[in-house]
Design a protein around this motif. Structure first.
Motif, PDB file in Angstrom:
ATOM      1  N   UNK A   1     -33.371  36.689 -36.954  1.00 44.58           N
ATOM      2  CA  UNK A   1     -34.085  37.928 -36.861  1.00 44.58           C
ATOM      3  C   UNK A   1     -35.587  37.710 -37.019  1.00 44.58           C
ATOM      4  N   UNK A   2     -35.958  36.715 -37.829  1.00 45.11           N
ATOM      5  CA  UNK A   2     -37.386  36.459 -38.028  1.00 45.11           C
ATOM      6  C   UNK A   2     -38.085  36.185 -36.703  1.00 45.11           C
ATOM      7  N   UNK A   3     -37.459  35.393 -35.855  1.00 45.41           N
ATOM      8  CA  UNK A   3     -38.064  35.029 -34.576  1.00 45.41           C
ATOM      9  C   UNK A   3     -38.179  36.252 -33.675  1.00 45.41           C
ATOM     10  N   UNK A   4     -37.147  37.041 -33.604  1.00 40.39           N
ATOM     11  CA  UNK A   4     -37.166  38.232 -32.752  1.00 40.39           C
ATOM     12  C   UNK A   4     -38.237  39.215 -33.202  1.00 40.39           C
ATOM     13  N   UNK A   5     -38.300  39.487 -34.509  1.00 41.26           N
ATOM     14  CA  UNK A   5     -39.275  40.458 -34.997  1.00 41.26           C
ATOM     15  C   UNK A   5     -40.694  39.912 -34.929  1.00 41.26           C
ATOM     16  N   UNK A   6     -40.864  38.597 -35.084  1.00 38.04           N
ATOM     17  CA  UNK A   6     -42.201  38.019 -34.910  1.00 38.04           C
ATOM     18  C   UNK A   6     -42.648  38.143 -33.459  1.00 38.04           C
ATOM     19  N   UNK A   7     -41.716  38.000 -32.534  1.00 36.66           N
ATOM     20  CA  UNK A   7     -42.052  38.111 -31.109  1.00 36.66           C
ATOM     21  C   UNK A   7     -42.519  39.518 -30.751  1.00 36.66           C
TER      22      UNK A   7
END
Length: 152
Positions: A1-7
């Motif tokens: 989720x970190x990667x998706x929300x950072x994107x």
């Protein structure tokens, strides 16, 4: 989720699995944080009298619940919009991998452009971008854990 929300540019993360989105009302470090399922929300608006947000949630058997939460509408909308973007990316990736695995039955889809080369190239770029971001995120976390500093 970190990667998706950072994107999508949001630090406050929810938990997203396609159509189902469990998101916080404010930052997770806030002691008044409440997590709720966005797909059950029918509508939400700001109460101008005391700067809270009122949500109308759908319950079982058609019940409607009015819930008031102590958060600003701007924060509320930012978090919901980010969760919606993440859900859209996840569903696009699901569609792409179904195509790659040969699980698409063309006659069941209503979209006329389904199977279009341009659509799949766009989805392929999305899949590659998220794969690279995920790998770099994992490497950066491990580098920081081992060496105690950010990756140069």
């Amino acid at each position: 989720m970190e990667v998706h929300f950072a994107k999508v540019g949001c630090q406050t993360r929810g938990y997203v699995a396609g159509h189902h989105r469990l998101v916080p009302t404010c930052g997770s470090s806030n002691e008044q944080v409440i997590y709720y399922m966005v797909h059950l929300m029918e509508d939400a608006s700001e109460l101008e009298s005391d700067k809270r947000v009122e949500m109308i949630m759908n319950g079982r058997e058609g019940d409607k619940y009015h819930i008031q939460i102590a958060t600003s509408e701007r924060t509320f909308r930012r978090i919901v919009s980010a969760a919606d973007e993440v859900a859209k990316e996840q569903l696009s990736l699901f569609e792409y991998w179904m195509y790659r695995l040969g699980k698409v039955k063309r006659e069941i889809f209503e979209r006329t452009y389904f199977g279009d080369y341009c659509v799949y190239m766009k989805l392929r770029k999305l899949a590659l971008d998220l794969f690279i971001r995920t790998v770099l995120h994992i490497l950066n976390k491990d580098h920081k854990k081992v060496y105690g500093e950010e990756t140069p």
